[in-house]
Design a protein around this motif. Structure first.
Motif, PDB file in Angstrom:
ATOM      1  N   GLU A 249       0.834  -1.211   0.000  1.00 20.89           N
ATOM      2  CA  GLU A 249       0.000   0.000   0.000  1.00 20.89           C
ATOM      3  C   GLU A 249       0.865   1.256   0.000  1.00 20.89           C
ATOM      4  OE1 GLU A 249      -3.165   0.300   2.937  1.00 20.89           O
ATOM      5  OE2 GLU A 249      -3.505  -1.863   2.783  1.00 20.89           O
ATOM      6  N   CYS A 250       1.919   1.256   0.813  1.00 20.63           N
ATOM      7  CA  CYS A 250       2.820   2.418   0.875  1.00 20.63           C
ATOM      8  C   CYS A 250       3.541   2.630  -0.447  1.00 20.63           C
ATOM      9  CB  CYS A 250       3.821   2.252   2.017  1.00 20.63           C
ATOM     10  SG  CYS A 250       3.084   2.367   3.658  1.00 20.63           S
ATOM     11  N   ILE A 251       3.964   1.543  -1.079  1.00 25.15           N
ATOM     12  CA  ILE A 251       4.628   1.644  -2.385  1.00 25.15           C
ATOM     13  C   ILE A 251       3.692   2.287  -3.400  1.00 25.15           C
ATOM     14  CG2 ILE A 251       5.474   0.272  -4.347  1.00 25.15           C
ATOM     15  CD1 ILE A 251       6.651  -1.697  -2.224  1.00 25.15           C
ATOM     16  N   GLU A 252       2.433   1.879  -3.355  1.00 27.37           N
ATOM     17  CA  GLU A 252       1.447   2.434  -4.286  1.00 27.37           C
ATOM     18  C   GLU A 252       1.141   3.908  -3.989  1.00 27.37           C
ATOM     19  OE1 GLU A 252      -3.095   1.332  -5.265  1.00 27.37           O
ATOM     20  OE2 GLU A 252      -1.692  -0.356  -5.345  1.00 27.37           O
ATOM     21  N   LYS A 253       1.142   4.262  -2.716  1.00 25.89           N
ATOM     22  CA  LYS A 253       0.757   5.619  -2.294  1.00 25.89           C
ATOM     23  C   LYS A 253       1.872   6.645  -2.473  1.00 25.89           C
ATOM     24  CE  LYS A 253      -1.257   8.118   1.538  1.00 25.89           C
ATOM     25  NZ  LYS A 253      -1.953   8.035   2.796  1.00 25.89           N
ATOM     26  N   TYR A 254       3.124   6.242  -2.202  1.00 27.53           N
ATOM     27  CA  TYR A 254       4.232   7.196  -2.209  1.00 27.53           C
ATOM     28  C   TYR A 254       5.183   6.914  -3.368  1.00 27.53           C
ATOM     29  CZ  TYR A 254       2.752   7.943   2.646  1.00 27.53           C
ATOM     30  OH  TYR A 254       2.029   8.213   3.776  1.00 27.53           O
ATOM     31  N   ASP A 255       5.560   7.964  -4.092  1.00 26.17           N
ATOM     32  CA  ASP A 255       6.509   7.762  -5.180  1.00 26.17           C
ATOM     33  C   ASP A 255       7.964   7.928  -4.736  1.00 26.17           C
ATOM     34  OD1 ASP A 255       6.510  10.498  -4.846  1.00 26.17           O
ATOM     35  OD2 ASP A 255       5.937  10.972  -6.900  1.00 26.17           O
ATOM     36  N   ASP A 256       8.160   8.280  -3.459  1.00 25.48           N
ATOM     37  CA  ASP A 256       9.530   8.434  -2.931  1.00 25.48           C
ATOM     38  C   ASP A 256       9.854   7.387  -1.863  1.00 25.48           C
ATOM     39  OD1 ASP A 256       7.846   9.389  -0.946  1.00 25.48           O
ATOM     40  OD2 ASP A 256       8.906  11.287  -0.679  1.00 25.48           O
TER      41      ASP A 256
ATOM     42  N   LYS B 288       9.604  11.016   4.893  1.00 28.32           N
ATOM     43  CA  LYS B 288       9.904  11.098   6.335  1.00 28.32           C
ATOM     44  C   LYS B 288       9.007  10.200   7.176  1.00 28.32           C
ATOM     45  CE  LYS B 288      12.834  14.550   5.716  1.00 28.32           C
ATOM     46  NZ  LYS B 288      14.149  14.191   5.336  1.00 28.32           N
ATOM     47  N   ILE B 289       7.949   9.649   6.575  1.00 27.04           N
ATOM     48  CA  ILE B 289       7.020   8.781   7.304  1.00 27.04           C
ATOM     49  C   ILE B 289       7.491   7.328   7.264  1.00 27.04           C
ATOM     50  CG2 ILE B 289       4.644   7.903   7.368  1.00 27.04           C
ATOM     51  CD1 ILE B 289       3.865  10.622   6.022  1.00 27.04           C
ATOM     52  N   CYS B 290       7.830   6.852   6.065  1.00 29.66           N
ATOM     53  CA  CYS B 290       8.256   5.464   5.898  1.00 29.66           C
ATOM     54  C   CYS B 290       9.084   5.339   4.631  1.00 29.66           C
ATOM     55  CB  CYS B 290       7.045   4.526   5.830  1.00 29.66           C
ATOM     56  SG  CYS B 290       5.902   4.864   4.475  1.00 29.66           S
ATOM     57  N   HIS B 291      10.020   4.410   4.646  1.00 26.84           N
ATOM     58  CA  HIS B 291      10.828   4.152   3.459  1.00 26.84           C
ATOM     59  C   HIS B 291      11.400   2.741   3.510  1.00 26.84           C
ATOM     60  CE1 HIS B 291      13.073   6.916   6.254  1.00 26.84           C
ATOM     61  NE2 HIS B 291      13.820   5.842   6.331  1.00 26.84           N
ATOM     62  N   ILE B 292      11.759   2.252   2.335  1.00 35.08           N
ATOM     63  CA  ILE B 292      12.264   0.884   2.184  1.00 35.08           C
ATOM     64  C   ILE B 292      13.689   0.783   2.727  1.00 35.08           C
ATOM     65  CG2 ILE B 292      12.898  -0.914   0.509  1.00 35.08           C
ATOM     66  CD1 ILE B 292       9.977  -0.639   0.302  1.00 35.08           C
ATOM     67  N   THR B 293      13.923  -0.290   3.480  1.00 32.55           N
ATOM     68  CA  THR B 293      15.272  -0.640   3.921  1.00 32.55           C
ATOM     69  C   THR B 293      15.515  -2.108   3.568  1.00 32.55           C
ATOM     70  OG1 THR B 293      14.525  -1.257   6.151  1.00 32.55           O
ATOM     71  CG2 THR B 293      15.281   1.020   5.827  1.00 32.55           C
ATOM     72  N   SER B 294      16.783  -2.458   3.479  1.00 31.30           N
ATOM     73  CA  SER B 294      17.149  -3.828   3.139  1.00 31.30           C
ATOM     74  C   SER B 294      18.278  -4.277   4.055  1.00 31.30           C
ATOM     75  CB  SER B 294      17.584  -3.897   1.679  1.00 31.30           C
ATOM     76  OG  SER B 294      17.868  -5.227   1.311  1.00 31.30           O
ATOM     77  N   SER B 295      18.100  -5.451   4.662  1.00 31.51           N
ATOM     78  CA  SER B 295      19.076  -5.957   5.623  1.00 31.51           C
ATOM     79  C   SER B 295      19.661  -7.282   5.171  1.00 31.51           C
ATOM     80  CB  SER B 295      18.411  -6.143   6.994  1.00 31.51           C
ATOM     81  OG  SER B 295      18.003  -4.898   7.498  1.00 31.51           O
ATOM     82  N   GLY B 296      20.853  -7.556   5.700  1.00 28.35           N
ATOM     83  CA  GLY B 296      21.513  -8.833   5.456  1.00 28.35           C
ATOM     84  C   GLY B 296      21.685  -9.570   6.765  1.00 28.35           C
ATOM     85  N   PHE B 297      21.163 -10.771   6.825  1.00 27.12           N
ATOM     86  CA  PHE B 297      21.378 -11.648   7.971  1.00 27.12           C
ATOM     87  C   PHE B 297      22.506 -12.568   7.537  1.00 27.12           C
ATOM     88  CE2 PHE B 297      20.323 -15.176  10.880  1.00 27.12           C
ATOM     89  CZ  PHE B 297      20.211 -14.463  12.053  1.00 27.12           C
ATOM     90  N   ILE B 298      23.711 -12.321   8.051  1.00 26.56           N
ATOM     91  CA  ILE B 298      24.929 -12.946   7.540  1.00 26.56           C
ATOM     92  C   ILE B 298      25.284 -14.166   8.380  1.00 26.56           C
ATOM     93  CG2 ILE B 298      27.343 -12.563   6.928  1.00 26.56           C
ATOM     94  CD1 ILE B 298      26.631  -9.488   7.126  1.00 26.56           C
TER      95      ILE B 298
END
Length: 185
Positions: free
Chosen positions: A26-33, A40-50
């Protein structure tokens, strides 16, 4: 975009992942940034479990902001190749050179709260990380280094001792889920 398809195709293993996946989409569809910290509300992060080759240790960093041992990872900062983000962050935060995915697929999905804090001298308001994680493998004999602006320690921790090293107790269920996945891949 490929990252959207990866998130859509992710098979949730519990209700938390199902609900979080739906809200992330839903957030991806709603926000283009959504791939940048401009949101400033939410954004994509990516983690590595090594994990190590024997799948009995996890490479963790001691996060300065969270004051806890945890996975590596960071903001997408515009990069839609989230696996690439996880690998890049793993290398930058630990010094390892051999990080490679044990699968190209997302292995965990969560929405994580981030409390307000000071980073590099600036105030950062509370917000949400729309988090995807990958399981990476690295050579436990490689030289490690501390990235002082982000962490105060880097070390291999026995999977059996994660619970006594992690101060962020809400993260334990995520780490335990990833441990089980790593052992079964």
């Amino acid at each position: 975009m490929e990252y959207i398809e990866q998130i859509k195709n992710y098979k949730p293993i519990n209700e938390q992942e199902k609900n979080d996946r739906e809200l992330i989409l839903e957030c991806i569809e709603k926000y283009d940034d959504i791939l940048t910290r401009d949101n400033k509300i939410c954004h994509i992060t990516s983690s590595g479990f090594i994990v190590n080759k024997n799948r009995d240790k996890v490479l963790m960093i001691h996060h300065n902001i969270y004051n806890s041992w945890g996975w590596t990872g960071g903001h997408a900062d515009g990069d839609s190749d989230l696996l690439n983000v996880a690998i890049k962050e793993a290398k930058e935060e630990t010094g390892i050179k051999s990080a490679k995915p044990i699968t190209d697929e997302i292995c965990s999905i969560e929405i994580l709260t981030v409390n307000s804090h000071i980073k590099r001298g600036s105030f950062v308001s509370s917000h949400l990380h729309l988090s995807v994680a990958y399981i990476l493998e690295a050579d436990e004999n490689e030289e490690l280094f501390i990235k002082e602006d982000e962490n105060s320690g880097v070390r291999w921790i026995s999977m059996d001792e994660i619970d006594i090293n992690v101060n962020e107790k809400h993260m334990l269920s995520i780490y335990n889920k990833l441990i089980q996945k790593a052992k079964n891949i």
